[in-house]
Design a protein around this motif. Structure first.
Motif, PDB file in Angstrom:
ATOM      1  N   ALA A 135       0.847  -1.209   0.000  1.00 27.89           N
ATOM      2  CA  ALA A 135       0.000   0.000   0.000  1.00 27.89           C
ATOM      3  C   ALA A 135       0.876   1.250   0.000  1.00 27.89           C
ATOM      4  O   ALA A 135       0.556   2.243  -0.648  1.00 27.89           O
ATOM      5  CB  ALA A 135      -0.918  -0.003   1.214  1.00 27.89           C
ATOM      6  N   ASP A 136       1.998   1.182   0.719  1.00 32.60           N
ATOM      7  CA  ASP A 136       2.866   2.361   0.798  1.00 32.60           C
ATOM      8  C   ASP A 136       3.536   2.663  -0.538  1.00 32.60           C
ATOM      9  O   ASP A 136       3.769   3.824  -0.866  1.00 32.60           O
ATOM     10  CB  ASP A 136       3.937   2.159   1.886  1.00 32.60           C
ATOM     11  N   VAL A 137       3.872   1.639  -1.289  1.00 29.18           N
ATOM     12  CA  VAL A 137       4.441   1.873  -2.627  1.00 29.18           C
ATOM     13  C   VAL A 137       3.403   2.602  -3.476  1.00 29.18           C
ATOM     14  O   VAL A 137       3.697   3.591  -4.156  1.00 29.18           O
ATOM     15  CB  VAL A 137       4.850   0.547  -3.308  1.00 29.18           C
ATOM     16  N   ILE A 138       2.159   2.135  -3.380  1.00 27.94           N
ATOM     17  CA  ILE A 138       1.099   2.742  -4.199  1.00 27.94           C
ATOM     18  C   ILE A 138       0.870   4.204  -3.810  1.00 27.94           C
ATOM     19  O   ILE A 138       0.695   5.064  -4.665  1.00 27.94           O
ATOM     20  CB  ILE A 138      -0.204   1.929  -4.057  1.00 27.94           C
ATOM     21  N   HIS A 139       0.902   4.492  -2.513  1.00 23.86           N
ATOM     22  CA  HIS A 139       0.590   5.851  -2.070  1.00 23.86           C
ATOM     23  C   HIS A 139       1.819   6.749  -1.983  1.00 23.86           C
ATOM     24  O   HIS A 139       1.699   7.914  -1.604  1.00 23.86           O
ATOM     25  CB  HIS A 139      -0.107   5.823  -0.704  1.00 23.86           C
ATOM     26  N   ALA A 140       3.005   6.219  -2.291  1.00 25.11           N
ATOM     27  CA  ALA A 140       4.230   7.006  -2.112  1.00 25.11           C
ATOM     28  C   ALA A 140       4.159   8.310  -2.908  1.00 25.11           C
ATOM     29  O   ALA A 140       3.757   8.323  -4.066  1.00 25.11           O
ATOM     30  CB  ALA A 140       5.443   6.196  -2.553  1.00 25.11           C
ATOM     31  N   SER A 142       6.880  10.690  -2.671  1.00 27.56           N
ATOM     32  CA  SER A 142       8.214  11.273  -2.810  1.00 27.56           C
ATOM     33  C   SER A 142       9.215  10.133  -2.964  1.00 27.56           C
ATOM     34  O   SER A 142       8.885   8.974  -2.707  1.00 27.56           O
ATOM     35  CB  SER A 142       8.566  12.098  -1.565  1.00 27.56           C
ATOM     36  N   ASP A 143      10.436  10.479  -3.390  1.00 34.24           N
ATOM     37  CA  ASP A 143      11.469   9.455  -3.559  1.00 34.24           C
ATOM     38  C   ASP A 143      11.713   8.688  -2.264  1.00 34.24           C
ATOM     39  O   ASP A 143      11.860   7.470  -2.266  1.00 34.24           O
ATOM     40  CB  ASP A 143      12.785  10.091  -4.007  1.00 34.24           C
ATOM     41  N   LYS A 144      11.779   9.446  -1.160  1.00 32.47           N
ATOM     42  CA  LYS A 144      12.061   8.810   0.128  1.00 32.47           C
ATOM     43  C   LYS A 144      10.933   7.861   0.517  1.00 32.47           C
ATOM     44  O   LYS A 144      11.172   6.766   1.019  1.00 32.47           O
ATOM     45  CB  LYS A 144      12.209   9.866   1.224  1.00 32.47           C
ATOM     46  N   ALA A 145       9.684   8.317   0.289  1.00 34.63           N
ATOM     47  CA  ALA A 145       8.534   7.471   0.624  1.00 34.63           C
ATOM     48  C   ALA A 145       8.607   6.186  -0.194  1.00 34.63           C
ATOM     49  O   ALA A 145       8.391   5.089   0.320  1.00 34.63           O
ATOM     50  CB  ALA A 145       7.231   8.220   0.341  1.00 34.63           C
ATOM     51  N   LEU A 146       8.959   6.325  -1.460  1.00 36.96           N
ATOM     52  CA  LEU A 146       9.011   5.154  -2.332  1.00 36.96           C
ATOM     53  C   LEU A 146      10.159   4.222  -1.944  1.00 36.96           C
ATOM     54  O   LEU A 146       9.969   3.009  -1.828  1.00 36.96           O
ATOM     55  CB  LEU A 146       9.159   5.611  -3.793  1.00 36.96           C
ATOM     56  N   SER A 147      11.346   4.788  -1.694  1.00 39.45           N
ATOM     57  CA  SER A 147      12.463   3.889  -1.391  1.00 39.45           C
ATOM     58  C   SER A 147      12.263   3.205  -0.038  1.00 39.45           C
ATOM     59  O   SER A 147      12.607   2.041   0.143  1.00 39.45           O
ATOM     60  CB  SER A 147      13.814   4.617  -1.472  1.00 39.45           C
ATOM     61  N   THR A 148      11.650   3.920   0.916  1.00 36.93           N
ATOM     62  CA  THR A 148      11.356   3.304   2.216  1.00 36.93           C
ATOM     63  C   THR A 148      10.368   2.146   2.033  1.00 36.93           C
ATOM     64  O   THR A 148      10.553   1.057   2.576  1.00 36.93           O
ATOM     65  CB  THR A 148      10.742   4.345   3.178  1.00 36.93           C
ATOM     66  N   ALA A 149       9.311   2.402   1.250  1.00 38.13           N
ATOM     67  CA  ALA A 149       8.293   1.360   1.036  1.00 38.13           C
ATOM     68  C   ALA A 149       8.896   0.170   0.300  1.00 38.13           C
ATOM     69  O   ALA A 149       8.634  -0.980   0.645  1.00 38.13           O
ATOM     70  CB  ALA A 149       7.119   1.943   0.245  1.00 38.13           C
TER      71      ALA A 149
END
Ligand code: GDP
Length: 458
Positions: A135-140, A142-149
């Protein structure tokens, strides 16, 4: 899980393609009822994981519903670990719905939100933190949100948690051996060694808990309250920041009615800026309601962006707002630096010794880059430098805190002289918390909570 589910996996609307996804034991038989591969391919020659071209027919009338590409996945090599078929058709809501209806008519059931991922979890292909990461990848945003997910999805957090879990399990095994053979008992040195092993795990759990601030901010963005008296330039600054953000994303709608919330991307991170709208268009004085809203926004903020007007002396409104900000971490910004300064900056510097107020002009853009630098640095302040595992949700933090507290009791009991049975109870509690975090044990309610956040078709 013995039935077959189906859903349109793409957003409903007109677009390039749509995907109808089917998962379960009848996925392939259902597809065979509807799909006619283009010659020389036949249903028998379609290989798993290879794309086949053909048509979807309405079995009742024999009419063609769409020209499609179809992929067959054979269990366990699929997203859900079940037999899966994906039908890629033309991207129109009507045609997609017709194909889905055809699939449902053949006996599939419409999937619930997140049910594909839920099945992947229940089949053990993903643990619970990995499922959340989907779910976090889908809602990311920003770059940081995406790489964290993505790193959570790849199992970075799971590996850390599993390693801790196994270490505690090994201690529990020693304890249980002692309980089973009471005549042998646990000598002092053994207990000391166990206490050390447990407190080492406890330290690592504390280190993971400490990643929560960064992890949450990477995932959700930093919550910023933009405060300042009427006409100080709040909306001008918000617009200037939005202009800097060239993200190609759909606008993030405001979440509450009395405040305006905007999502702004700052380099690899994003901010959720709450502008206290109630104050904005009131003339001169901030009324009580304005202050109330400001307080509410501040209550939920990680950072207050306090705007003062450099072109006029500090007044009672500014004082009131600065009081309201109180202990919330803040960044003081002096707007309208393109005009002759009237604000006593020396007095201000004395008052806020811990930080240098920041001159900008929301209209000319002066100082904006530096402000963004400063904001970025403030967000990352205290964040772990390495690439290690991060926790990103309150659920993670609570489970780890529960585990840590139980381990604290374990070490105290081992160092004191409590019976092995009692120590084992606390150790089991610590394991349960970690296990619950990974989804080794779970209750349906928790799964409902997690997967309800997903879209249908995921
Ligand atoms: P708000 O009530 O705090 O949202 O303030 P606004 O953003 O609506 O700005 C109030 C007025 O100040 C508008 O006329 C803006 O054009 C003006 N203003 C805002 N920022 C600046 C600035 O940096 N320099 C100058 N000269 N005027 C500004």
């Amino acid at each position: 899980m013995d039935d077959t589910i189906a859903a349109i996996a793409t957003p409903l609307g007109d677009g390039g393609i749509h995907i109808v996804r089917i998962s379960g034991p009848d996925a392939w038989p259902i597809a065979c009822q509807l799909f006619r591969p283009a010659p020389p391919q036949t249903l028998e020659t379609i290989e798993p994981l290879k794309v086949a071209f053909g048509h979807i027919h309405d079995p009742a009338t024999g009419r063609i519903l769409d020209e499609v590409l179809l992929t067959r996945f054979v269990k366990p090599h699929s997203y859900t670990s079940e037999d899966v078929v994906e039908i890629h058709g033309h991207g129109g809501a009507f045609v997609a719905t017709r194909i889905l209806q055809g699939v449902l008519d053949q006996g599939a059931r419409l999937a619930l939100p997140g049910e594909f991922t839920r099945r992947a979890f229940l089949h053990g292909r993903l643990d619970l933190t990995q499922a959340e990461a989907v779910a976090d990848v889908i809602h990311a945003a920003s770059d940081k949100a995406l790489s964290t997910a993505l790193s959570q999805l790849q199992g970075e957090l799971s590996r850390s948690l599993n390693a801790l879990y196994d270490r505690l399990l090994a201690v529990l095994a020693q304890l249980e051996a002692a309980i089973d053979f009471p005549e042998e008992g646990l000598e002092f040195e053994r207990k000391q060694a166990m206490a050390q092993q447990v407190s080492a795990v406890q330290k690592e759990i504390d280190a993971l808990i400490a990643t929560f601030r960064a992890g949450r901010i990477y995932r959700e963005g930093l919550n910023v309250a933009l405060v300042g008296k009427p006409n100080v330039g709040k909306s001008s600054l918000l617009n200037a920041l939005l202009k800097e953000d060239r993200a190609i994303v759909t606008p993030h709608p405001g979440t509450t009615r009395d405040v305006l919330e905007e999502r702004v991307r700052i380099r690899d991170l994003h901010l959720n800026i709450v502008d206290t709208a109630g104050i904005r268009h009131q003339p001169e004085v901030i009324e009580e309601e304005g202050i109330k809203r400001t307080r509410r926004a501040l209550g939920q903020a990680d950072l207050a962006l306090v705007l003062l007007d450099l072109s006029m002396p500090l007044d009672a409104n500014d004082d009131m707002l600065l009081d309201a900000v109180g202990a919330t971490p803040r960044l003081i910004v002096l707007n309208k630096c393109d005009r002759p300064p009237q604000l006593d900056t020396d007095a201000l510097a004395k008052r806020f010794q811990d930080e240098t107020p920041f001159p900008i002009s929301a209209t000319t853009g002066e100082g904006l880059d530096a402000l963004i630098d400063r904001l970025h640095a403030r967000i990352l302040a205290g964040a772990p430098s390495g690439e290690g595992a991060l926790i990103t949700r309150e659920r993670h933090r609570q489970a780890l805190a529960g585990s840590r507290d139980a381990l604290q009791r374990v070490t105290e009991s081992l160092n004191g002289d409590l019976s092995e049975d009692l120590v084992a109870v606390d150790l089991n509690t610590a394991l349960e918390h970690l296990g619950g975090l990974l989804g080794k044990t779970f209750v349906e309610d928790l799964l409902d909570q997690i997967f309800d956040d997903f879209c249908i078709g995921k």
